[in-house]
Motif scaffolding. Structure first.
Motif, PDB file in Angstrom:
ATOM      1  N   ALA A  49      69.140  55.186  29.988  1.00 25.53           N
ATOM      2  CA  ALA A  49      69.040  55.303  28.527  1.00 25.53           C
ATOM      3  C   ALA A  49      67.870  56.176  28.080  1.00 25.53           C
ATOM      4  CB  ALA A  49      68.951  53.928  27.860  1.00 25.53           C
ATOM      5  N   GLY A  50      67.352  57.010  28.957  1.00 21.90           N
ATOM      6  CA  GLY A  50      66.226  57.863  28.581  1.00 21.90           C
ATOM      7  C   GLY A  50      66.551  58.812  27.444  1.00 21.90           C
ATOM      8  N   MET A  51      67.694  59.509  27.525  1.00 17.44           N
ATOM      9  CA  MET A  51      68.039  60.452  26.465  1.00 17.44           C
ATOM     10  C   MET A  51      68.553  59.736  25.229  1.00 17.44           C
ATOM     11  SD  MET A  51      67.983  63.361  25.165  1.00 17.44           S
ATOM     12  CE  MET A  51      67.700  64.679  26.336  1.00 17.44           C
ATOM     13  N   GLU A  75      74.498  47.478  31.720  1.00 16.90           N
ATOM     14  CA  GLU A  75      73.658  46.324  31.411  1.00 16.90           C
ATOM     15  C   GLU A  75      72.176  46.686  31.463  1.00 16.90           C
ATOM     16  OE1 GLU A  75      74.547  43.418  30.172  1.00 16.90           O
ATOM     17  OE2 GLU A  75      76.505  44.387  30.086  1.00 16.90           O
ATOM     18  N   ALA A  76      71.778  47.512  32.428  1.00 25.58           N
ATOM     19  CA  ALA A  76      70.377  47.931  32.509  1.00 25.58           C
ATOM     20  C   ALA A  76      69.989  48.765  31.293  1.00 25.58           C
ATOM     21  CB  ALA A  76      70.141  48.727  33.795  1.00 25.58           C
ATOM     22  N   ALA A  77      70.882  49.650  30.854  1.00 23.84           N
ATOM     23  CA  ALA A  77      70.599  50.474  29.673  1.00 23.84           C
ATOM     24  C   ALA A  77      70.503  49.598  28.421  1.00 23.84           C
ATOM     25  CB  ALA A  77      71.690  51.532  29.508  1.00 23.84           C
ATOM     26  N   ARG A  78      71.397  48.643  28.285  1.00 25.10           N
ATOM     27  CA  ARG A  78      71.346  47.742  27.126  1.00 25.10           C
ATOM     28  C   ARG A  78      70.042  46.957  27.101  1.00 25.10           C
ATOM     29  NH1 ARG A  78      77.556  45.464  27.575  1.00 25.10           N
ATOM     30  NH2 ARG A  78      78.568  47.125  26.358  1.00 25.10           N
ATOM     31  N   ALA A  79      69.614  46.480  28.260  1.00 29.61           N
ATOM     32  CA  ALA A  79      68.376  45.707  28.325  1.00 29.61           C
ATOM     33  C   ALA A  79      67.184  46.553  27.902  1.00 29.61           C
ATOM     34  CB  ALA A  79      68.173  45.161  29.734  1.00 29.61           C
ATOM     35  N   ARG A  80      67.150  47.795  28.355  1.00 31.22           N
ATOM     36  CA  ARG A  80      66.027  48.661  27.982  1.00 31.22           C
ATOM     37  C   ARG A  80      66.040  48.967  26.490  1.00 31.22           C
ATOM     38  NH1 ARG A  80      64.539  54.858  29.381  1.00 31.22           N
ATOM     39  NH2 ARG A  80      62.379  54.709  28.696  1.00 31.22           N
ATOM     40  N   ARG A  82      67.301  47.099  24.080  1.00 32.47           N
ATOM     41  CA  ARG A  82      66.883  45.891  23.352  1.00 32.47           C
ATOM     42  C   ARG A  82      65.362  45.766  23.355  1.00 32.47           C
ATOM     43  NH1 ARG A  82      71.439  43.411  25.918  1.00 32.47           N
ATOM     44  NH2 ARG A  82      70.090  42.665  27.617  1.00 32.47           N
ATOM     45  N   THR A  83      64.731  46.182  24.430  1.00 29.51           N
ATOM     46  CA  THR A  83      63.279  46.067  24.545  1.00 29.51           C
ATOM     47  C   THR A  83      62.556  47.115  23.711  1.00 29.51           C
ATOM     48  OG1 THR A  83      63.459  45.149  26.764  1.00 29.51           O
ATOM     49  CG2 THR A  83      61.341  46.118  26.173  1.00 29.51           C
ATOM     50  N   GLU A  84      63.110  48.340  23.649  1.00 34.37           N
ATOM     51  CA  GLU A  84      62.370  49.462  23.093  1.00 34.37           C
ATOM     52  C   GLU A  84      62.842  49.937  21.723  1.00 34.37           C
ATOM     53  OE1 GLU A  84      61.605  52.728  25.670  1.00 34.37           O
ATOM     54  OE2 GLU A  84      61.426  51.479  27.463  1.00 34.37           O
ATOM     55  N   TRP A  85      63.988  49.449  21.228  1.00 34.98           N
ATOM     56  CA  TRP A  85      64.504  50.028  19.989  1.00 34.98           C
ATOM     57  C   TRP A  85      64.741  48.953  18.934  1.00 34.98           C
ATOM     58  CZ3 TRP A  85      64.094  54.610  18.235  1.00 34.98           C
ATOM     59  CH2 TRP A  85      64.810  54.981  17.092  1.00 34.98           C
ATOM     60  N   ALA A  86      64.226  49.202  17.717  1.00 32.70           N
ATOM     61  CA  ALA A  86      64.403  48.227  16.634  1.00 32.70           C
ATOM     62  C   ALA A  86      64.621  48.880  15.276  1.00 32.70           C
ATOM     63  CB  ALA A  86      63.186  47.301  16.573  1.00 32.70           C
TER      64      ALA A  86
END
Length: 287
Positions: A49-51, A75-80, A82-86
């Motif tokens: 999910a970097g880009m 699932e790994a991209a979704r987790a990241r 959720r952590t970094e985007w609001a």
């Protein structure tokens, strides 16, 4: 997406780590790709999910759709995310999609994208031109397709390491090139594409097509986190080639010593490890 002999589920954590380490590069590229008024950007083969995150930070509103064919990566991209985007102004969705199934991809996008990004993904599909054609078909008028493909392989080591024969890393690059040719030949529906990525974009009806190459350089001595990342990256590459017969027993023995923390020649102890890499992004625009 189908690929021979690569377990993408096992690579999911490494892809997240790589996306995090490449944060600055993603942001620099996204800054150039996002245009005023963009409302839908699609990240094909989203990995860590970097880009997707970088595009979201450069858009003012709208939606980012990130897709991948591997459930563990999704699932790994979704987790990241959720952590970094609001930021509620820009929604980031991650969907599981068989990228090789053009109909499924088109239905998932469900609209005309202003920007489609695909990094190191198209070369994993048998018919690369067909894949570029399908990605181009997702674009709205004036939309851009950006392919991060090619460039120059990363260099990390001096030519003479004082252990094994000189030119060790050059032989690694040659072995990886031969391994990639095997991978390409084994893909379902594999077809040659005997021309460059800019020509592939033009054949997909995207003209003009341009290429920008970015040089990444970290001179020695590397800070400890970057040094560890380089050593881990080399270990992953050697692991991938270990049973292919493409590296000589002598070179494998040298790599085993260089990658062994208990050995005096461990790369983690060297002060002359560096990073030098060139990455190309090819962009075509729908008229």
């Amino acid at each position: 997406m189908t690929e021979a002999r690569i377990d993408w589920a096992a690579h999911a954590p490494r892809l997240v780590d790589a996306a995090t380490a490449d944060r600055a590069w993603y942001h620099a590229v996204a800054r150039e790709l996002v245009a005023p008024g963009d409302r839908l950007a699609v990240d094909i083969g989203c990995g860590g999910a970097g880009m997707a995150l970088a595009l979201a930070r450069h858009m003012t509103c709208g939606r980012i759709l990130a897709v991948d064919a591997e459930p563990a990566i999704v699932e790994a991209a979704r987790a990241r995310i959720r952590t970094e985007w609001a930021d509620p102004r820009i929604r980031i969705d991650v969907e599981l999609v068989d990228i090789a199934d053009t109909g499924s991809l088109r239905r998932t996008v469900c609209g005309h994208a202003d920007l489609v990004w695909a990094s190191a993904m198209v070369h994993h599909l048998g018919d690369q031109q067909r894949a570029v054609d399908a990605l181009a078909a997702l674009l709205a008028r004036g939309g851009r397709l950006a392919l991060a493909e090619g460039g120059l392989p990363a260099r990390h080591l001096p030519w003479d390491l004082g252990v094994g024969d000189p030119g060790l890393e050059l032989r690694l690059h040659t072995a990886e090139d031969r391994w990639f040719a095997r991978i390409r030949a084994a893909l379902p529906g594999s077809r040659p594409m005997p021309y460059g990525w800019d020509e592939a974009l033009r054949r997909a009806g995207l003209d003009p097509a341009t290429t920008v190459t970015t040089l990444s350089e970290l001179p020695p001595p590397l800070p400890p986190p970057q040094q560890r990342a380089v050593v881990n990256r080399l270990a992953n590459r050697i692991g991938r080639l270990r049973d292919t017969g493409l590296l000589t027993p002598a070179d494998l023995h040298t790599w085993d010593r260089l990658l062994d923390p208990s050995d005096l020649v461990w790369l983690g102890n060297r002060r002359d490890v560096f990073l030098l890499e060139a990455r190309s992004v090819h962009v075509g625009r729908r008229g």
